[in-house]
Design an enzyme around this catalytic site. Structure first.
Site, mmCIF file in Angstrom:
data_model
loop_
_atom_site.group_PDB
_atom_site.id
_atom_site.type_symbol
_atom_site.label_atom_id
_atom_site.label_comp_id
_atom_site.label_asym_id
_atom_site.label_seq_id
_atom_site.Cartn_x
_atom_site.Cartn_y
_atom_site.Cartn_z
ATOM 1 N N LYS A 155 0.932 -2.592 -11.906
ATOM 2 C CA LYS A 155 1.622 -1.306 -11.751
ATOM 3 C C LYS A 155 2.410 -0.938 -13.002
ATOM 4 O O LYS A 155 2.695 -1.781 -13.846
ATOM 5 C CB LYS A 155 2.502 -1.330 -10.496
ATOM 6 C CG LYS A 155 1.606 -1.236 -9.240
ATOM 7 C CD LYS A 155 2.335 -1.000 -7.957
ATOM 8 C CE LYS A 155 1.293 -0.861 -6.831
ATOM 9 N NZ LYS A 155 1.908 -0.819 -5.504
ATOM 10 N N ARG B 33 -0.143 -8.742 -3.011
ATOM 11 C CA ARG B 33 -1.403 -7.994 -3.117
ATOM 12 C C ARG B 33 -1.742 -7.905 -4.599
ATOM 13 O O ARG B 33 -1.010 -7.258 -5.360
ATOM 14 C CB ARG B 33 -1.201 -6.614 -2.474
ATOM 15 C CG ARG B 33 -2.426 -5.734 -2.430
ATOM 16 C CD ARG B 33 -2.090 -4.426 -1.692
ATOM 17 N NE ARG B 33 -3.211 -3.515 -1.726
ATOM 18 C CZ ARG B 33 -3.531 -2.745 -2.756
ATOM 19 N NH1 ARG B 33 -2.798 -2.770 -3.839
ATOM 20 N NH2 ARG B 33 -4.575 -1.951 -2.687
HETATM 21 C C1 7PM Z 1 -3.566 3.781 -8.484
HETATM 22 C C2 7PM Z 1 -2.211 3.546 -8.363
HETATM 23 C C3 7PM Z 1 -4.485 3.162 -7.687
HETATM 24 C C4 7PM Z 1 -1.765 2.674 -7.421
HETATM 25 C C5 7PM Z 1 -4.043 2.278 -6.772
HETATM 26 C C6 7PM Z 1 -2.687 2.065 -6.627
HETATM 27 C C7 7PM Z 1 -0.187 -0.926 -2.385
HETATM 28 C C8 7PM Z 1 -1.071 -0.750 -1.326
HETATM 29 C C9 7PM Z 1 -1.819 0.260 -3.079
HETATM 30 C C10 7PM Z 1 1.009 -1.659 -2.181
HETATM 31 C C11 7PM Z 1 0.274 -1.956 0.079
HETATM 32 C C12 7PM Z 1 -2.517 -0.289 -6.275
HETATM 33 C C13 7PM Z 1 -2.166 1.062 -5.689
HETATM 34 N N1 7PM Z 1 -0.684 -0.307 -3.474
HETATM 35 N N2 7PM Z 1 -0.854 -1.262 -0.108
HETATM 36 N N3 7PM Z 1 -2.087 0.003 -1.785
HETATM 37 N N4 7PM Z 1 1.187 -2.154 -0.928
HETATM 38 N N5 7PM Z 1 0.533 -2.477 1.288
HETATM 39 O O1 7PM Z 1 -1.859 -0.611 -7.290
HETATM 40 O O2 7PM Z 1 1.868 -1.837 -3.055
HETATM 41 O O3 7PM Z 1 -3.430 -0.953 -5.844
HETATM 42 S S1 7PM Z 1 -2.834 1.243 -4.070
#
Ligand code: 7PM
Length: 262
Positions: free
Chosen positions: A204, A241
């Site tokens: 992130k 995650r």
């Molecule tokens: C772009 C930016 C694509 C951010 C994908 C993301 C989380 C999640 C995501 C989290 C839970 C990523 C995110 N982030 N589910 N889904 N917690 N529970 O970095 O922080 O994968 S999508």
């Protein structure tokens, strides 16, 4: 928890959705690398992303859940906010639901009750399209905790046992760097609820911000992702995650080996 994106536009490993066989292989690789569970996601929640239709999301996710279920006993989580996807995913063999909208969408709460599996409730301020424009809180930790506990009360009232819930502060979802840092620094306050906490920090943008603000690509954020995974675990997160499962498992084993000998 290993991340398996089956979206065409995911910010770090998009494109897998074109071929469910490739996505299934990638999921099995995450399990082989040491993931206890795989999180299958068909909706990009990237800031500014457009939501797919339900038919499109089902089309991306369900064949992958079926394929993983046929090939592995590892736990399968499905990252969705859509009631129809929740029901179909569990029918296809998913073990858990992960909802970045904390079952707030109309019909999501009854769908999760009907599905009868554990659910991760995540906090987000705003919507993916606008959430990073001007995140504002008087007390970010207090507000995130209060929101999640309100959702716990709503879930329990609707028939989801408290013991099947997982909480997630939603790093990067309507948060500035300062907000993300406060949530991670004080993760123990969420952990103190007694409900297991999941932390998603892998690749992130707070990593780029903390590492000195150099422009990078998300795949270049492995070192920072490992650092934050270790911090989250030290602060009491029960599930992290991550994209880079093998490296995270190695970091955790090294930390455990060190702690057990000191
Ligand atoms: C772009 C930016 C694509 C951010 C994908 C993301 C989380 C999640 C995501 C989290 C839970 C990523 C995110 N982030 N589910 N889904 N917690 N529970 O970095 O922080 O994968 S999508």
């Amino acid at each position: 928890m290993g991340i398996l994106n089956v979206t065409p536009d995911s910010f770090s490993d998009g494109g897998l959705y074109h071929d469910p066989r490739r996505a299934i292989e990638q999921g099995l690789a995450l399990i082989a690398a040491g993931a206890d569970l795989v999180d299958v996601g068909g909706e990009s929640t990237r800031p500014g992303a457009l939501a797919p239709g339900v038919a499109e999301e089902l089309d991306r996710v369900i064949p992958v859940v079926e394929g993983l279920r046929a090939a592995s006993d590892a736990l399968i989580s499905v990252d969705t906010s859509e009631p129809a996807v929740m029901v179909a995913a569990v029918a296809a063999g998913a073990d858990m639901l992960n909802d970045v909208r904390a079952l707030c969408r109309p019909g999501a709460l009854p769908a999760a009750v009907a599905a009868g599996v554990p659910v991760c409730l995540m906090h987000m301020q705003g919507t993916p399209a606008t959430m990073q424009q001007a995140p504002r809180y008087a007390d970010v930790v207090g507000e995130v905790t209060a929101f999640l506990m309100e959702r716990v009360v709503a879930c329990v009232a609707a028939g989801l046992p408290r013991s099947s819930l997982i909480l997630d502060p939603g790093f990067g979802f309507g948060k500035t760097l300062e907000h993300n840092l406060a949530l991670l620094q004080r993760l123990d306050e969420l952990v103190a609820t007694g409900i297991p906490v999941l932390a998603g920090l892998s690749r992130k943008s707070m990593i780029r911000q903390l590492a000195g603000g150099r422009d990078d690509s998300p795949a270049d954020r492995l070192g920072g992702s490992l650092a934050l995974a270790l911090v989250a675990r030290q602060r009491g997160a029960r599930i992290v995650r991550v994209h880079d499962v093998a490296q995270t498992v190695q970091a955790f084993r090294v930390m455990d080996g060190f702690e057990s000998r000191s």
